[in-house]
Motif scaffolding. Sequence first.
Motif, mmCIF file in Angstrom:
data_model
loop_
_atom_site.group_PDB
_atom_site.id
_atom_site.type_symbol
_atom_site.label_atom_id
_atom_site.label_comp_id
_atom_site.label_asym_id
_atom_site.label_seq_id
_atom_site.Cartn_x
_atom_site.Cartn_y
_atom_site.Cartn_z
ATOM 1 N N TYR A 1 -3.562 -5.357 2.372
ATOM 2 C CA TYR A 1 -3.714 -4.061 1.723
ATOM 3 C C TYR A 1 -3.504 -2.994 2.784
ATOM 4 O O TYR A 1 -3.594 -3.259 3.978
ATOM 5 C CB TYR A 1 -5.113 -3.916 1.126
ATOM 6 N N GLN B 1 -4.281 1.425 3.577
ATOM 7 C CA GLN B 1 -4.888 2.687 3.160
ATOM 8 C C GLN B 1 -4.410 3.787 4.091
ATOM 9 O O GLN B 1 -4.677 3.762 5.300
ATOM 10 C CB GLN B 1 -6.414 2.601 3.175
ATOM 11 N N LYS C 1 -5.716 8.610 0.774
ATOM 12 C CA LYS C 1 -5.235 7.818 -0.344
ATOM 13 C C LYS C 1 -6.123 6.596 -0.565
ATOM 14 O O LYS C 1 -6.875 6.191 0.319
ATOM 15 C CB LYS C 1 -3.790 7.379 -0.112
ATOM 16 N N GLN C 2 -6.009 6.013 -1.740
ATOM 17 C CA GLN C 2 -6.764 4.804 -2.043
ATOM 18 C C GLN C 2 -6.118 3.593 -1.385
ATOM 19 O O GLN C 2 -4.915 3.569 -1.121
ATOM 20 C CB GLN C 2 -6.820 4.596 -3.560
ATOM 21 N N ARG C 3 -6.938 2.607 -1.151
ATOM 22 C CA ARG C 3 -6.417 1.349 -0.626
ATOM 23 C C ARG C 3 -5.532 0.701 -1.691
ATOM 24 O O ARG C 3 -5.886 0.667 -2.868
ATOM 25 C CB ARG C 3 -7.575 0.423 -0.253
ATOM 26 N N GLU C 4 -4.397 0.184 -1.265
ATOM 27 C CA GLU C 4 -3.462 -0.411 -2.207
ATOM 28 C C GLU C 4 -2.998 -1.777 -1.719
ATOM 29 O O GLU C 4 -2.911 -2.034 -0.508
ATOM 30 C CB GLU C 4 -2.233 0.493 -2.390
ATOM 31 N N LEU C 5 -2.680 -2.620 -2.685
ATOM 32 C CA LEU C 5 -2.155 -3.940 -2.350
ATOM 33 C C LEU C 5 -0.730 -3.804 -1.827
ATOM 34 O O LEU C 5 0.105 -3.134 -2.435
ATOM 35 C CB LEU C 5 -2.172 -4.840 -3.582
ATOM 36 N N ALA D 1 4.135 -5.343 -3.532
ATOM 37 C CA ALA D 1 4.225 -4.021 -4.122
ATOM 38 C C ALA D 1 5.697 -3.616 -4.162
ATOM 39 O O ALA D 1 6.478 -3.969 -3.275
ATOM 40 C CB ALA D 1 3.424 -3.014 -3.298
ATOM 41 N N SER E 1 7.080 -0.939 -3.492
ATOM 42 C CA SER E 1 7.478 -0.080 -2.369
ATOM 43 C C SER E 1 7.863 -0.868 -1.120
ATOM 44 O O SER E 1 8.491 -0.317 -0.220
ATOM 45 C CB SER E 1 6.354 0.894 -2.030
#
Length: 118
Positions: free
Chosen positions: A36, A38, A42-46, A59, A61
């Motif tokens: 993940y 962050q 911003k929020q933590r993202e997978l 993801a 991206s």
Amino acid sequence: VQLVESGGGLVQAGGSLTLSCAASELTFSIYDMGWYRQAPGKQRELVADITSGGSSNYADSVKGRFTISRDNSKNTVYLHVNDLKPEDTAVYYCNARYTRNIRAYNYWGQGTQVTVSS
């Protein structure tokens, strides 16, 4: 349980890195592992994950640029990151998770900073 990330750093856009996450005190092979990130504000993202069976997910991206892999003999999961972009700048965290029946186990590393300069 410990998850220790390494391999982050400062890199120019277009560059590459390999992040590593070494796990201890758990039966690594049965855990699904993930990376993940962050970014500030911003929020933590997978970013990517890989199941105990070796199936991976990314993801949108990072598809085509990042590759997740695992070495069960070394209790380590890797994230190979290529063609880095400034928007990839973030703290990257390793995650281990396992669910059996009603019990869920979820662990995080302390993170490793990746900074991409333009």
